[in-house]
Design a protein around this motif. Structure first.
Motif, PDB file in Angstrom:
ATOM      1  N   ALA A  97       0.836  -1.206   0.000  1.00  0.00           N
ATOM      2  CA  ALA A  97       0.000   0.000   0.000  1.00  0.00           C
ATOM      3  C   ALA A  97       0.867   1.252   0.000  1.00  0.00           C
ATOM      4  O   ALA A  97       0.563   2.228  -0.703  1.00  0.00           O
ATOM      5  CB  ALA A  97      -0.931  -0.010   1.210  1.00  0.00           C
ATOM      6  N   LEU A  98       1.949   1.243   0.773  1.00  0.00           N
ATOM      7  CA  LEU A  98       2.842   2.401   0.838  1.00  0.00           C
ATOM      8  C   LEU A  98       3.491   2.672  -0.516  1.00  0.00           C
ATOM      9  O   LEU A  98       3.651   3.835  -0.917  1.00  0.00           O
ATOM     10  CB  LEU A  98       3.924   2.176   1.901  1.00  0.00           C
ATOM     11  N   ILE A  99       3.840   1.618  -1.213  1.00  0.00           N
ATOM     12  CA  ILE A  99       4.449   1.782  -2.541  1.00  0.00           C
ATOM     13  C   ILE A  99       3.464   2.442  -3.498  1.00  0.00           C
ATOM     14  O   ILE A  99       3.832   3.341  -4.272  1.00  0.00           O
ATOM     15  CB  ILE A  99       4.917   0.407  -3.084  1.00  0.00           C
ATOM     16  N   GLU A 100       2.193   2.028  -3.443  1.00  0.00           N
ATOM     17  CA  GLU A 100       1.178   2.633  -4.311  1.00  0.00           C
ATOM     18  C   GLU A 100       0.909   4.085  -3.925  1.00  0.00           C
ATOM     19  O   GLU A 100       0.705   4.939  -4.798  1.00  0.00           O
ATOM     20  CB  GLU A 100      -0.119   1.822  -4.242  1.00  0.00           C
ATOM     21  N   ILE A 101       0.917   4.374  -2.633  1.00  0.00           N
ATOM     22  CA  ILE A 101       0.740   5.757  -2.177  1.00  0.00           C
ATOM     23  C   ILE A 101       1.878   6.630  -2.700  1.00  0.00           C
ATOM     24  O   ILE A 101       1.656   7.744  -3.195  1.00  0.00           O
ATOM     25  CB  ILE A 101       0.679   5.817  -0.638  1.00  0.00           C
ATOM     26  N   ALA A 102       3.096   6.127  -2.599  1.00  0.00           N
ATOM     27  CA  ALA A 102       4.266   6.875  -3.051  1.00  0.00           C
ATOM     28  C   ALA A 102       4.218   7.153  -4.552  1.00  0.00           C
ATOM     29  O   ALA A 102       4.624   8.227  -5.012  1.00  0.00           O
ATOM     30  CB  ALA A 102       5.536   6.111  -2.696  1.00  0.00           C
ATOM     31  N   ARG A 103       3.711   6.208  -5.296  1.00  0.00           N
ATOM     32  CA  ARG A 103       3.690   6.339  -6.754  1.00  0.00           C
ATOM     33  C   ARG A 103       2.559   7.211  -7.283  1.00  0.00           C
ATOM     34  O   ARG A 103       2.705   7.878  -8.311  1.00  0.00           O
ATOM     35  CB  ARG A 103       3.608   4.945  -7.394  1.00  0.00           C
ATOM     36  N   HIS A 104       1.421   7.209  -6.594  1.00  0.00           N
ATOM     37  CA  HIS A 104       0.244   7.863  -7.145  1.00  0.00           C
ATOM     38  C   HIS A 104      -0.159   9.159  -6.434  1.00  0.00           C
ATOM     39  O   HIS A 104      -0.788  10.010  -7.055  1.00  0.00           O
ATOM     40  CB  HIS A 104      -0.936   6.896  -7.120  1.00  0.00           C
ATOM     41  N   CYS A 105       0.162   9.296  -5.151  1.00  0.00           N
ATOM     42  CA  CYS A 105      -0.246  10.499  -4.398  1.00  0.00           C
ATOM     43  C   CYS A 105       0.847  11.561  -4.508  1.00  0.00           C
ATOM     44  O   CYS A 105       1.655  11.751  -3.585  1.00  0.00           O
ATOM     45  CB  CYS A 105      -0.527  10.141  -2.938  1.00  0.00           C
ATOM     46  N   LYS A 106       0.855  12.264  -5.600  1.00  0.00           N
ATOM     47  CA  LYS A 106       1.909  13.239  -5.865  1.00  0.00           C
ATOM     48  C   LYS A 106       1.759  14.517  -5.046  1.00  0.00           C
ATOM     49  O   LYS A 106       2.703  15.313  -4.961  1.00  0.00           O
ATOM     50  CB  LYS A 106       1.922  13.588  -7.361  1.00  0.00           C
ATOM     51  N   ASN A 107       0.592  14.706  -4.424  1.00  0.00           N
ATOM     52  CA  ASN A 107       0.357  15.914  -3.623  1.00  0.00           C
ATOM     53  C   ASN A 107       0.246  15.620  -2.134  1.00  0.00           C
ATOM     54  O   ASN A 107      -0.170  16.485  -1.360  1.00  0.00           O
ATOM     55  CB  ASN A 107      -0.924  16.603  -4.096  1.00  0.00           C
ATOM     56  N   ILE A 108       0.613  14.411  -1.727  1.00  0.00           N
ATOM     57  CA  ILE A 108       0.461  14.017  -0.321  1.00  0.00           C
ATOM     58  C   ILE A 108       1.318  14.893   0.578  1.00  0.00           C
ATOM     59  O   ILE A 108       2.497  15.127   0.322  1.00  0.00           O
ATOM     60  CB  ILE A 108       0.825  12.525  -0.135  1.00  0.00           C
ATOM     61  N   LYS A 109       0.692  15.428   1.634  1.00  0.00           N
ATOM     62  CA  LYS A 109       1.398  16.272   2.601  1.00  0.00           C
ATOM     63  C   LYS A 109       1.460  15.640   3.980  1.00  0.00           C
ATOM     64  O   LYS A 109       2.435  15.829   4.704  1.00  0.00           O
ATOM     65  CB  LYS A 109       0.714  17.640   2.692  1.00  0.00           C
ATOM     66  N   GLU A 110       0.412  14.917   4.352  1.00  0.00           N
ATOM     67  CA  GLU A 110       0.361  14.312   5.681  1.00  0.00           C
ATOM     68  C   GLU A 110      -0.014  12.841   5.557  1.00  0.00           C
ATOM     69  O   GLU A 110      -1.001  12.494   4.903  1.00  0.00           O
ATOM     70  CB  GLU A 110      -0.671  15.024   6.560  1.00  0.00           C
ATOM     71  N   LEU A 111       0.790  11.988   6.214  1.00  0.00           N
ATOM     72  CA  LEU A 111       0.551  10.550   6.152  1.00  0.00           C
ATOM     73  C   LEU A 111       0.742   9.967   7.548  1.00  0.00           C
ATOM     74  O   LEU A 111       1.798  10.131   8.168  1.00  0.00           O
ATOM     75  CB  LEU A 111       1.525   9.898   5.167  1.00  0.00           C
ATOM     76  N   TYR A 112      -0.281   9.281   8.034  1.00  0.00           N
ATOM     77  CA  TYR A 112      -0.273   8.733   9.390  1.00  0.00           C
ATOM     78  C   TYR A 112      -0.354   7.218   9.316  1.00  0.00           C
ATOM     79  O   TYR A 112      -1.358   6.658   8.869  1.00  0.00           O
ATOM     80  CB  TYR A 112      -1.442   9.306  10.194  1.00  0.00           C
ATOM     81  N   LEU A 113       0.732   6.556   9.756  1.00  0.00           N
ATOM     82  CA  LEU A 113       0.855   5.098   9.642  1.00  0.00           C
ATOM     83  C   LEU A 113       1.188   4.443  10.975  1.00  0.00           C
ATOM     84  O   LEU A 113       1.694   3.324  11.002  1.00  0.00           O
ATOM     85  CB  LEU A 113       1.958   4.749   8.623  1.00  0.00           C
ATOM     86  N   SER A 114       0.896   5.095  12.063  1.00  0.00           N
ATOM     87  CA  SER A 114       1.293   4.564  13.370  1.00  0.00           C
ATOM     88  C   SER A 114       0.608   3.234  13.664  1.00  0.00           C
ATOM     89  O   SER A 114      -0.530   2.984  13.259  1.00  0.00           O
ATOM     90  CB  SER A 114       0.957   5.571  14.476  1.00  0.00           C
ATOM     91  N   SER A 115       1.340   2.375  14.346  1.00  0.00           N
ATOM     92  CA  SER A 115       0.835   1.066  14.805  1.00  0.00           C
ATOM     93  C   SER A 115       0.393   0.158  13.658  1.00  0.00           C
ATOM     94  O   SER A 115      -0.548  -0.621  13.791  1.00  0.00           O
ATOM     95  CB  SER A 115      -0.327   1.253  15.800  1.00  0.00           C
ATOM     96  N   ILE A 116       1.088   0.258  12.530  1.00  0.00           N
ATOM     97  CA  ILE A 116       0.897  -0.704  11.437  1.00  0.00           C
ATOM     98  C   ILE A 116       2.144  -1.584  11.428  1.00  0.00           C
ATOM     99  O   ILE A 116       3.193  -1.201  10.915  1.00  0.00           O
ATOM    100  CB  ILE A 116       0.705  -0.013  10.081  1.00  0.00           C
ATOM    101  N   TYR A 117       2.028  -2.767  11.980  1.00  0.00           N
ATOM    102  CA  TYR A 117       3.197  -3.580  12.280  1.00  0.00           C
ATOM    103  C   TYR A 117       3.827  -4.230  11.052  1.00  0.00           C
ATOM    104  O   TYR A 117       4.960  -4.707  11.116  1.00  0.00           O
ATOM    105  CB  TYR A 117       2.822  -4.652  13.308  1.00  0.00           C
ATOM    106  N   SER A 118       3.119  -4.232   9.923  1.00  0.00           N
ATOM    107  CA  SER A 118       3.673  -4.836   8.706  1.00  0.00           C
ATOM    108  C   SER A 118       4.477  -3.850   7.870  1.00  0.00           C
ATOM    109  O   SER A 118       5.078  -4.240   6.862  1.00  0.00           O
ATOM    110  CB  SER A 118       2.531  -5.415   7.844  1.00  0.00           C
ATOM    111  N   VAL A 119       4.491  -2.605   8.262  1.00  0.00           N
ATOM    112  CA  VAL A 119       5.262  -1.593   7.533  1.00  0.00           C
ATOM    113  C   VAL A 119       6.754  -1.786   7.829  1.00  0.00           C
ATOM    114  O   VAL A 119       7.162  -1.883   8.983  1.00  0.00           O
ATOM    115  CB  VAL A 119       4.822  -0.181   7.944  1.00  0.00           C
ATOM    116  N   THR A 120       7.557  -1.844   6.765  1.00  0.00           N
ATOM    117  CA  THR A 120       9.003  -2.054   6.912  1.00  0.00           C
ATOM    118  C   THR A 120       9.777  -0.937   6.213  1.00  0.00           C
ATOM    119  O   THR A 120       9.193  -0.013   5.639  1.00  0.00           O
ATOM    120  CB  THR A 120       9.415  -3.413   6.325  1.00  0.00           C
TER     121      THR A 120
END
Length: 269
Positions: free
Chosen positions: A190-213
């Protein structure tokens, strides 16, 4: 979150209060009080008042009356008659902001879908803790209907998956704020897709997502050049590798705030 809707984007509709309807309402207010202090209303005047209310222009109903009601009251109004059902749909169609978190314990998937299909202009959608409503199916509906979405908050929605987020970010290109905190089914994909498609992203909250590496966070650091605030607190697998990439984004890019509380593998040097 710093990006919040602080004012209503609804046009103000003015109308003449001196018409016959306004005079009828004034007459009601001037009825004499009885001995107990209650207003004594003439039944004929009450009936007249009802007729005036039912004949108000659609614009007055949509922009001045319905905004005074909460969501549940608005939904109940759909059952009054066919005209009111159409008015409710028109009301939803002009909404810019929708926050369902106060009704998180009531809203289910079919309720959310029935509302979302009419919200073509929606820019701010907050569904935190609406875990019964936020599913693969409802996210598909949001991605199809809300192409102008700028803020999407769905923290603590355990049914949210990588494929659902992929549908959202590939269709909603204006997203500036995304809150996926404690959505435990989210991974680096999901993070890879966010990075590729959300070109205007300013705020991203991913706390307590244990599968994020480090893999997903490195993609964010590489592609998200507009990112200003990132929260990866309690993402226990993160190491100094991704922190170095983020440090460069903070030094030479747009990153202003980075939260890493609880990231035990990160060594502060």
């Amino acid at each position: 979150m710093s990006t919040k809707m602080k004012e209503k984007d609804r046009p103000l509709i003015s109308y003449n209060s001196e018409n016959s309807g306004g005079n009828d309402i004034k007459k009601l207010c001037k009825n004499a009080e009885n001995d107990e202090g209650n207003i004594a209303l003439d039944p004929k005047m009450i009936e007249t008042s009802k007729n005036v209310f039912l004949t108000l222009p659609d614009e007055i109903m949509i922009f001045n009356i319905l905004p005074l009601l909460d969501l549940m009251e608005v939904c109940i109004c759909k059952a009054v008659c066919k005209r009111w059902k159409c008015l409710i749909h028109a009301y939803f169609s002009q909404l810019k902001e929708l926050d369902l978190t106060p009704w998180s314990y009531l809203i289910e998937e079919d309720h959310l879908i029935s509302i979302i299909r009419h919200t073509r202009c929606l820019r701010y959608l907050r569904l935190s803790v609406c875990w019964k409503a936020v599913t693969e199916c409802s996210l598909s509906s949001i991605a199809s209907s809300c192409r102008n979405l700028e803020v999407f908050a769905a923290s603590k929605c355990g049914k949210l998956t990588d494929s659902a987020i992929t549908k959202l970010v590939t269709r909603c290109h204006n997203i500036q704020e995304l809150d996926l905190s404690s959505c435990y089914n989210i991974t680096d994909n999901a993070l890879i897709e966010i990075a590729r498609h959300c070109k205007n992203i300013k705020e991203l909250y991913l706390s307590s997502i244990y599968s994020v590496t480090d893999i997903g966070v490195n993609e964010l650091a590489k592609h998200s050049k507009t990112l200003e605030e990132l929260d990866v607190s309690y993402c226990f697998t993160l190491t100094n590798d991704s922190m170095l990439q983020l440090a460069q984004l903070k030094q030479f890019g747009s990153l202003k705030s980075l939260r890493i509380k609880g990231c035990s593998k990160v060594c502060m040097q």
